[in-house]
Enzyme design. Sequence first.
Site, PDB file in Angstrom:
ATOM      1  N   GLU A 113       0.849  -1.407  -0.092  1.00 59.58           N
ATOM      2  CA  GLU A 113       0.033   0.137   0.131  1.00 59.58           C
ATOM      3  C   GLU A 113       0.864   1.244   0.082  1.00 59.58           C
ATOM      4  O   GLU A 113       0.596   2.144  -0.627  1.00 59.58           O
ATOM      5  CB  GLU A 113      -0.845  -0.225   1.041  1.00 59.58           C
ATOM      6  CG  GLU A 113      -1.868  -1.035   1.143  1.00 59.58           C
ATOM      7  CD  GLU A 113      -2.830  -1.106   2.354  1.00 59.58           C
ATOM      8  OE1 GLU A 113      -4.077  -0.910   2.419  1.00 59.58           O
ATOM      9  OE2 GLU A 113      -2.062  -1.482   3.614  1.00 59.58           O
ATOM     10  N   SER A 165      33.205  16.512  22.537  1.00 60.52           N
ATOM     11  CA  SER A 165      33.512  15.196  22.773  1.00 60.52           C
ATOM     12  C   SER A 165      32.940  15.088  24.267  1.00 60.52           C
ATOM     13  O   SER A 165      32.766  15.815  25.010  1.00 60.52           O
ATOM     14  CB  SER A 165      34.997  15.038  22.822  1.00 60.52           C
ATOM     15  OG  SER A 165      35.487  15.660  21.512  1.00 60.52           O
ATOM     16  N   LEU A 166      33.185  13.675  24.843  1.00 64.55           N
ATOM     17  CA  LEU A 166      32.683  13.147  25.998  1.00 64.55           C
ATOM     18  C   LEU A 166      34.032  12.976  26.856  1.00 64.55           C
ATOM     19  O   LEU A 166      34.976  12.277  26.195  1.00 64.55           O
ATOM     20  CB  LEU A 166      31.654  12.316  25.948  1.00 64.55           C
ATOM     21  CG  LEU A 166      30.518  12.721  25.520  1.00 64.55           C
ATOM     22  CD1 LEU A 166      29.464  11.548  25.451  1.00 64.55           C
ATOM     23  CD2 LEU A 166      29.788  13.681  26.515  1.00 64.55           C
ATOM     24  N   GLU A 214      22.277   6.229  27.951  1.00 63.34           N
ATOM     25  CA  GLU A 214      22.039   6.136  26.722  1.00 63.34           C
ATOM     26  C   GLU A 214      23.032   4.866  26.157  1.00 63.34           C
ATOM     27  O   GLU A 214      24.124   5.282  26.431  1.00 63.34           O
ATOM     28  CB  GLU A 214      21.740   7.339  26.022  1.00 63.34           C
ATOM     29  CG  GLU A 214      20.855   8.399  26.410  1.00 63.34           C
ATOM     30  CD  GLU A 214      20.920   9.587  25.850  1.00 63.34           C
ATOM     31  OE1 GLU A 214      20.078  10.608  26.100  1.00 63.34           O
ATOM     32  OE2 GLU A 214      22.136  10.166  25.228  1.00 63.34           O
ATOM     33  N   LYS A 248      25.875   4.085  23.493  1.00 64.10           N
ATOM     34  CA  LYS A 248      26.859   4.846  22.799  1.00 64.10           C
ATOM     35  C   LYS A 248      27.092   4.435  21.432  1.00 64.10           C
ATOM     36  O   LYS A 248      27.813   3.153  21.193  1.00 64.10           O
ATOM     37  CB  LYS A 248      28.142   4.949  23.453  1.00 64.10           C
ATOM     38  CG  LYS A 248      29.247   6.032  22.880  1.00 64.10           C
ATOM     39  CD  LYS A 248      30.418   6.140  23.686  1.00 64.10           C
ATOM     40  CE  LYS A 248      31.345   7.001  23.068  1.00 64.10           C
ATOM     41  NZ  LYS A 248      31.981   6.540  21.774  1.00 64.10           N
ATOM     42  N   ASP A 272      28.276   3.200  17.921  1.00 58.76           N
ATOM     43  CA  ASP A 272      29.555   3.498  17.212  1.00 58.76           C
ATOM     44  C   ASP A 272      29.065   3.689  15.833  1.00 58.76           C
ATOM     45  O   ASP A 272      29.182   3.234  14.783  1.00 58.76           O
ATOM     46  CB  ASP A 272      30.387   1.997  17.345  1.00 58.76           C
ATOM     47  CG  ASP A 272      31.736   2.413  16.883  1.00 58.76           C
ATOM     48  OD1 ASP A 272      32.023   3.505  17.007  1.00 58.76           O
ATOM     49  OD2 ASP A 272      32.392   1.078  16.816  1.00 58.76           O
ATOM     50  N   ARG A 309      30.148  16.331  12.449  1.00 56.88           N
ATOM     51  CA  ARG A 309      30.685  16.899  13.660  1.00 56.88           C
ATOM     52  C   ARG A 309      32.158  17.640  13.228  1.00 56.88           C
ATOM     53  O   ARG A 309      32.379  18.595  13.900  1.00 56.88           O
ATOM     54  CB  ARG A 309      30.977  15.611  14.570  1.00 56.88           C
ATOM     55  CG  ARG A 309      31.719  16.382  16.113  1.00 56.88           C
ATOM     56  CD  ARG A 309      32.305  15.342  16.878  1.00 56.88           C
ATOM     57  NE  ARG A 309      32.753  15.976  18.018  1.00 56.88           N
ATOM     58  CZ  ARG A 309      33.818  16.345  18.334  1.00 56.88           C
ATOM     59  NH1 ARG A 309      34.740  16.309  16.982  1.00 56.88           N
ATOM     60  NH2 ARG A 309      34.134  16.735  19.381  1.00 56.88           N
ATOM     61  N   GLU A 362      23.582  10.392  15.922  1.00 62.47           N
ATOM     62  CA  GLU A 362      24.586   9.431  15.626  1.00 62.47           C
ATOM     63  C   GLU A 362      23.840   8.431  14.402  1.00 62.47           C
ATOM     64  O   GLU A 362      22.785   7.956  14.215  1.00 62.47           O
ATOM     65  CB  GLU A 362      24.812   8.336  16.593  1.00 62.47           C
ATOM     66  CG  GLU A 362      26.334   7.850  16.225  1.00 62.47           C
ATOM     67  CD  GLU A 362      27.385   8.483  16.741  1.00 62.47           C
ATOM     68  OE1 GLU A 362      28.592   8.398  16.535  1.00 62.47           O
ATOM     69  OE2 GLU A 362      27.142   9.560  17.426  1.00 62.47           O
ATOM     70  N   TYR A 419      19.389  12.098  19.891  1.00 64.95           N
ATOM     71  CA  TYR A 419      19.380  12.310  21.293  1.00 64.95           C
ATOM     72  C   TYR A 419      19.829  13.555  21.946  1.00 64.95           C
ATOM     73  O   TYR A 419      19.803  13.703  23.169  1.00 64.95           O
ATOM     74  CB  TYR A 419      20.457  11.234  21.970  1.00 64.95           C
ATOM     75  CG  TYR A 419      21.937  11.273  21.043  1.00 64.95           C
ATOM     76  CD1 TYR A 419      22.844  12.344  21.379  1.00 64.95           C
ATOM     77  CD2 TYR A 419      22.429  10.334  20.429  1.00 64.95           C
ATOM     78  CE1 TYR A 419      23.979  12.479  20.816  1.00 64.95           C
ATOM     79  CE2 TYR A 419      23.675  10.305  19.821  1.00 64.95           C
ATOM     80  CZ  TYR A 419      24.331  11.423  19.958  1.00 64.95           C
ATOM     81  OH  TYR A 419      25.673  11.574  19.307  1.00 64.95           O
ATOM     82  N   LYS A 458      24.326  10.768  31.645  1.00 70.74           N
ATOM     83  CA  LYS A 458      24.037  12.461  31.379  1.00 70.74           C
ATOM     84  C   LYS A 458      23.245  12.629  32.568  1.00 70.74           C
ATOM     85  O   LYS A 458      22.439  11.933  32.951  1.00 70.74           O
ATOM     86  CB  LYS A 458      23.163  12.714  30.130  1.00 70.74           C
ATOM     87  CG  LYS A 458      24.145  12.476  28.590  1.00 70.74           C
ATOM     88  CD  LYS A 458      22.974  13.070  27.661  1.00 70.74           C
ATOM     89  CE  LYS A 458      23.642  12.728  26.330  1.00 70.74           C
ATOM     90  NZ  LYS A 458      22.669  12.853  25.192  1.00 70.74           N
ATOM     91  N   LYS A 515      33.210   3.473  28.552  1.00 71.15           N
ATOM     92  CA  LYS A 515      33.653   2.664  27.661  1.00 71.15           C
ATOM     93  C   LYS A 515      33.732   1.233  28.127  1.00 71.15           C
ATOM     94  O   LYS A 515      34.188   0.730  29.363  1.00 71.15           O
ATOM     95  CB  LYS A 515      34.961   2.816  27.113  1.00 71.15           C
ATOM     96  CG  LYS A 515      35.157   4.363  26.642  1.00 71.15           C
ATOM     97  CD  LYS A 515      34.559   4.336  25.285  1.00 71.15           C
ATOM     98  CE  LYS A 515      34.602   5.746  24.558  1.00 71.15           C
ATOM     99  NZ  LYS A 515      35.923   5.568  24.053  1.00 71.15           N
ATOM    100  N   CYS A 536      68.931   5.989  14.556  1.00 69.40           N
ATOM    101  CA  CYS A 536      67.587   6.222  13.943  1.00 69.40           C
ATOM    102  C   CYS A 536      67.611   5.397  12.512  1.00 69.40           C
ATOM    103  O   CYS A 536      68.599   5.272  11.897  1.00 69.40           O
ATOM    104  CB  CYS A 536      67.564   7.683  13.553  1.00 69.40           C
ATOM    105  SG  CYS A 536      66.312   8.187  12.406  1.00 69.40           S
ATOM    106  N   CYS A 538      67.800   8.049   9.316  1.00 68.18           N
ATOM    107  CA  CYS A 538      68.849   8.935   8.997  1.00 68.18           C
ATOM    108  C   CYS A 538      70.372   8.105   9.490  1.00 68.18           C
ATOM    109  O   CYS A 538      71.442   8.589   9.357  1.00 68.18           O
ATOM    110  CB  CYS A 538      69.058  10.246   9.450  1.00 68.18           C
ATOM    111  SG  CYS A 538      68.946  10.374  11.156  1.00 68.18           S
ATOM    112  N   CYS A 583      65.441  10.989  17.868  1.00 63.68           N
ATOM    113  CA  CYS A 583      66.594  11.363  16.899  1.00 63.68           C
ATOM    114  C   CYS A 583      66.357  12.858  16.790  1.00 63.68           C
ATOM    115  O   CYS A 583      65.398  13.608  16.517  1.00 63.68           O
ATOM    116  CB  CYS A 583      66.073  10.684  15.508  1.00 63.68           C
ATOM    117  SG  CYS A 583      66.944  11.276  14.041  1.00 63.68           S
ATOM    118  N   CYS A 613      66.605  15.057   9.603  1.00 65.95           N
ATOM    119  CA  CYS A 613      66.041  13.423   9.603  1.00 65.95           C
ATOM    120  C   CYS A 613      64.942  13.443   8.361  1.00 65.95           C
ATOM    121  O   CYS A 613      63.742  14.016   8.797  1.00 65.95           O
ATOM    122  CB  CYS A 613      65.720  12.899  10.709  1.00 65.95           C
ATOM    123  SG  CYS A 613      65.180  11.015  10.498  1.00 65.95           S
TER     124      CYS A 613
END
Length: 660
Positions: A32, A79-80, A108, A110, A112, A131, A165, A217, A281, A305, A399, A402, A417, A422
């Site tokens: 429909e 950022s958080l 909430e 997070k 990805d 962002r 997101e 959000y 939050k 995390k 190094c 070099c 170095c 270099c």
Amino acid sequence: MTREEIETLRKQLHQYNYEYHALDAPTISDVEYDQLFQRLQTLEQEHPEFSDPNSPTQKVGGVIAQGFNKITHRFPMYSLGNAFSFEDLEVFDQRIRTQFPNVEYIVELKIDGLAMSIDYEDGQFVQGVTRGDGRVGEDVTANIRVIDSIPLRLNEDVDVTVRGEVFMPASSFTRVNQSRLEHGEDVFANCRNAAAGTIRQLNPKTVRERGLDGFWYTLVNAEELGILSQSDALDYLKKIGFKVNPEVKKFDSIEAVYARIQEIEQNRDTFGYDIDGVVVKVNQFAIQESLGFTVRTPRFATAYKFKAEEVKSTVEDIFVTVGRTGKITPNAQLTPVQISGSLVSYATLHNEDYIKNKDIRINDTVSVRKAGEIIPEIVSVDVSKRSVSAIPYEFPKHCPVCGEVLVRFDGEADHYCVNSECPAKIAEALVHFASREAMNIDTLGEKRVYQLHDAGLLQTIPDIYTLKNHKEALGTLDKMGEKSVEKLLNAIEESKQNSLEKWLFGLGIRHVGAKTSAVLAAHFNTIENIIQADVETLQSIPEIGVVIAQSVATYFSLEENQQLVANLLSYGLRPDFANTVVSSKFSGKKFVLTGTLQTMGRTDAKKIIESQGGSVSGSVSAKTDVVVYGESAGSKLEKAQQLNVETWDEARFIREVETS
């Protein structure tokens, strides 16, 4: 009659989209829906005079873009801060609860994916912006428009800025990768990479075909609408047409928050999309406002995390790389393994002490994880599986590029170095200067820098701004056709307009990151003022400590660095702090825009008002100072007249702006 049928069909299809995507409660069958959609398509093709960019039919994809314009966010996208344990959450909670004992928390998922900001005027979708670096993002409006779950018309005629997101669901990820395999293309490593790569496609039809989705959000101007908490804001977002994550819950104790986090972590593989943690939050906006922000993060929220996944692998080799400061970083080459959705072949070993303390050797079996879900690192060695022939790793004394003797300064764990000539240091300095966080020179990434460096076209940072004199040589390089050369040179020219903080960060001064660069730029305004500042002056800034102050003063005291700055200035760079407020004419005044402006878009009018020190609200109240109205102005103009708020037509607004 035809126009009425078109508007009726659009209204019906918007409602059916809302029921399907936001409410997960469709009221008609797919067959429909398709019939109504096809009828609308036919009518719109027959009557192009009634076209509407926010018609449901516009989600099929439009004109292929030539690139993405840079857009400055009206409100920064922060950022958080991170939490990794219950103890971290307790510290977060105690800091807030000492001031606000009755605080509530919203938990909430997070997601990805890719953070996004989208704008609506009078309920109509007008713009979608990535962002970016939090201050400046890319205009991806055409691509946002074709994502099914994102409404083009809201259920209320409101002005709102909404953040959330954009992500690729697991089902879309599997389907897209299967298609890429069939066509002999490289597969995406994980859902986030797939979403990021898709949203930057120049053809919206490709975006639509890949099946992105989004959860929303943040209602940026919630309090203008009389909304006082995050939970109410989420309810309102759902009410007006947005897809809100159903897993959101509210708690009044940090113990309950942590219990919810553990529950989510146990079930993270059942959602049908990737998450890498949760966001905690403060629910009440009044408390959020009192807590405020640091330079980079809100004080009222934190990202918890999840514990990083650990996987077994084998160390096939250990090698070192040279950074832009000369820092030597050891790395492990691993037998490739999948960790948290992506293929990992290398891990950082940090420094000589790290290797010795963990006793990491070539051919060892090791446990690997992604630190903070980003950087692969070796957690431990399974000594029981070690070969008797394995010997301790001997850190190099010279190094690798070099050949100069490496130096380890007293009190430091890293080797350096110190050869200013270099090649590796020079190339890495160029990569850093052109990077997104610094001068953001599009198409001048790491591979391109090394290609140009090896070709003798880039030996110093100022050489970037002389590449326009070598167009013929550029055109002879691999994958550098005429369009690629033109795109690179245009991006280099655009970078000359960057604000001081980007320029300062790009110089690669030791201990001076993006945050410190922004602090210095805001305080001193010009590069000349920074160069002239001594250690005492620098250290007088609250955010600047003695180590940073000494590093900055030392850097600009060196003749070669002063010459570097002089050379860049001679090529037309403008390293001044780009304070967007150029006048105080409208200082403290609150404006509301309504109706259709003929000489400019409402977004442009907002920028003008803000550049003159004023602010723009989405709703009229007794606190509004001026309502600027265009054609077809409606209820906002009427309310302004009822409240005796001053009103300007477009001509009056232009006169006020242009009058000194």
